[in-house]
Structures are given as C-alpha cells and as structure tokens.
Design a protein around this motif. Structure first.
Motif: not given
Length: 218
Positions: A3-7, A33-39, A181-188, A190-195
């Motif tokens: 899961k990749l949650d995107i705020l 492996p990502f399945t994306v959900e927006w928040h 803000t991207f949250i990987v697997a409800n754990q990690h 990743v802030p900001g617009a990463q390259p």
C-alpha cells in the motif's frame, strides 16, 4: 502488493510534481509493488467556501508580489524537470478544496481515484479552472467516467464533508505538516516531491525484500 498512501491537496504544485516523478519511476519499474490510495490534506483548511483571489492569497502568504514570484520560481523549474507545463498565470482564484477532496473520495469508491486526482491537477494548474466550483467539479467527474447525476446528488446532500475534515485533522494529529507525504506500507513516510531516481531505488529495495520473503517461504 504494498500500500502506498498519498496525502495531498489538488492545489498543491509539489503534489502534482511529486506524483509525476513517482509515475515516471513506476513506468521505469512496471513490476513495482504499489497499490495507490489518495488521502485528503487541505493546505488552507480555513479558506472561505468561495475561495479567494489568487494574487491576494499569494501576496498575503508570502509577504508581497516579489516574494511570491521568488517562492514559485522553483515550482516552475521542478515542474519542467518532471515533464509538466504549469500554466500558473491562468490561475485566478485559490479555492477551498473540501469539495474536490469529496470528489476524490467518491472516485476511490468507483476505482477512479488516480484519474480523478490527475484531472483535478490538470484543471487547476494547466487550464486555470476553479476546482472549488461545483459545476466545474461535476464536469471533471463526468470526464473521468463518474455518474454526473449521482455526484451532484452527493454534493447536494452534504455527504462525507465531515468525514473529509476529520481525516484531514487526523493527518495533522499524526504529525503531517506538509504535502505531498507518501506513506509506504503504513510504516515509512517519504515527504516531499522526491526525484524519480529516489523512487526507483525505493521500488528496487522493496522488490528485493519481497523476493527474499517469497524465497524464505518456498
């Protein structure tokens, strides 16, 4: 899948840039492996429902026209690097995005969330449309294959407005102060617009971890 949650907020240029960079990385790694959900996260939760003049908003936020121009210079540069053409001069109003977030939520129920978010980004940053305006949002909904009449009924009913505001507040309580803000697997987080290269490295690392886990189970 992971899961990749995107705020994000559809009036946040860094959210548009951040997604574009992520999308380029996922195209490079189609086995991601990502399945994306927006928040929802509103940059301006106290914005009046009708929004406000864009120039007045920027000059008030950044302390004058020159400071606003300086603040947005990196946005244009990084947008071009991400393959985007941001038509910032076409934007005349800064909207309240509560109703845009409601549309994103309903689109998620119909499996059309990412196309809806992208349509909102394009409407605002390319076409300069007011995405706080209900008729505009209905046009966008119809354009991504949602039932216009159903969405109009949901808007008229006030559905999910309180829930969106509660989810926004919950994100702030968890420490989210800026988007994307991207949250990987409800754990990690990743802030900001990463390259794109950063996302490729993350995807490769995750795929290696998944491969090891599969091998251990075999």
């Amino acid at each position: 899948m992971i899961k990749l949650d995107i705020l994000s907020d559809p009036i946040c240029p860094w959210c548009y840039i951040g997604w574009s960079n992520l999308a380029r990385a996922m195209e490079t790694r189609p086995d991601h492996p990502f399945t994306v959900e927006w928040h929802p996260f509103q940059l301006n939760p106290d914005m009046p429902p009708e929004g406000m003049d864009r120039r007045a908003y920027l000059e008030g936020k950044f302390g004058g026209k020159e400071n606003a121009v300086r603040a947005y210079a990196p946005v244009v540069e990084k947008g071009e690097e991400a393959g985007l053409t941001l038509n910032l001069e076409s934007i005349t109003r800064t909207p309240n995005t509560l109703n845009a977030h409601r549309l994103i939520h309903w689109a998620g129920i119909e499996g059309r969330q990412t196309p809806t978010v992208l349509a909102l980004f394009r409407a605002y940053f390319v076409d300069g449309r007011d995405i706080g305006d209900i008729p505009t949002l209905l046009d966008i909904a119809e354009g991504v294959g949602l039932d216009r009449a159903m969405i109009e009924t949901l808007y008229d009913s006030g559905a999910d407005a309180d829930d969106i505001q509660a989810r926004d507040a919950h994100a702030r309580q968890r420490g989210v102060q800026a988007v994307p803000t991207f949250i990987v697997a409800n754990q990690h987080a990743v802030p900001g617009a990463q390259p794109p290269g950063q996302w490729v490295a993350i995807i490769d690392d995750l795929n290696q971890q998944l491969a090891k886990a599969d091998a251990a189970e075999a």
